[in-house]
Scaffold this motif. Structure first.
Motif, PDB file in Angstrom:
ATOM      1  N   ASN A  14     -34.649  -8.233 -41.262  1.00  0.00           N
ATOM      2  CA  ASN A  14     -36.030  -8.357 -41.747  1.00  0.00           C
ATOM      3  C   ASN A  14     -36.187  -9.541 -42.692  1.00  0.00           C
ATOM      4  O   ASN A  14     -37.145 -10.303 -42.589  1.00  0.00           O
ATOM      5  N   ARG A  15     -35.237  -9.709 -43.607  1.00  0.00           N
ATOM      6  CA  ARG A  15     -35.292 -10.823 -44.550  1.00  0.00           C
ATOM      7  C   ARG A  15     -35.248 -12.155 -43.815  1.00  0.00           C
ATOM      8  O   ARG A  15     -36.038 -13.065 -44.093  1.00  0.00           O
ATOM      9  N   ASN A  18     -38.429 -12.806 -41.650  1.00  0.00           N
ATOM     10  CA  ASN A  18     -39.536 -13.169 -42.550  1.00  0.00           C
ATOM     11  C   ASN A  18     -39.401 -14.600 -43.055  1.00  0.00           C
ATOM     12  O   ASN A  18     -40.380 -15.343 -43.134  1.00  0.00           O
ATOM     13  N   TRP A  30     -40.603  -9.216 -31.571  1.00  0.00           N
ATOM     14  CA  TRP A  30     -39.533  -8.254 -31.782  1.00  0.00           C
ATOM     15  C   TRP A  30     -39.223  -7.532 -30.469  1.00  0.00           C
ATOM     16  O   TRP A  30     -40.117  -6.982 -29.836  1.00  0.00           O
ATOM     17  N   GLU A  33     -35.691  -3.069 -33.307  1.00  0.00           N
ATOM     18  CA  GLU A  33     -35.420  -3.254 -34.742  1.00  0.00           C
ATOM     19  C   GLU A  33     -34.202  -4.130 -35.021  1.00  0.00           C
ATOM     20  O   GLU A  33     -33.990  -4.547 -36.154  1.00  0.00           O
ATOM     21  N   SER A  49     -29.361  -8.418 -35.450  1.00  0.00           N
ATOM     22  CA  SER A  49     -28.658  -7.738 -36.544  1.00  0.00           C
ATOM     23  C   SER A  49     -27.178  -7.602 -36.195  1.00  0.00           C
ATOM     24  O   SER A  49     -26.777  -7.746 -35.035  1.00  0.00           O
TER      25      SER A  49
END
Length: 132
Positions: A14-15, A18, A30, A33, A49
């Motif tokens: 997420n970081r 963003n 996306w 997740e 991730s």
């Protein structure tokens, strides 16, 4: 064969998504997740991730461990963009600098330490090269 994308593996997706949305102005698409893509006209920056690494081969990639790749973006005006990025970027490697190959370049690091280069062609040769 066509080059399609570069993928960054991160422990904080997420970081990092963003951050790249903020500096590029490109909205991420996306997949789930654990995976997002920032798609531009000429290529895609994929961000996955650490949970995705096991799908390839456990331990085959480590986040925040890049010391050789520079992710490059062609921008309209690197000097103007530099002023806007000062509030979003914590680690500038250099200020806009004209390189011997004809690009005005700004290097900085993303939150995981990956090198990013925003550049604008400024010599006639460089302008011609990137106008194709």
């Amino acid at each position: 064969m066509d080059f399609v994308s570069v993928r960054i593996i991160t422990s904080d997706i997420n970081r990092l998504v963003n951050f790249y949305e903020n500096i590029t102005g490109v909205q991420a698409a996306w997949g789930n997740e654990d995976f997002a893509e920032l798609r531009t006209t000429h290529g895609t920056l994929a961000i996955g991730s650490t949970r995705t690494v096991a799908l390839f081969a456990p331990g085959s990639a480590r986040p925040a461990d890049n010391h050789s790749v520079i992710i490059e973006f062609l921008v309209d005006d690197v000097d103007t963009l530099y002023e806007k990025l000062k509030s979003a970027v914590e680690d500038f490697v250099n200020e806009p600098t004209t390189m011997p190959w004809g690009n005005r370049a700004l290097l900085f690091r993303d939150p995981d330490g990956n090198m990013v280069n925003f550049f604008t062609p400024v010599t006639p040769e460089a302008i011609e090269k990137f106008s194709r």
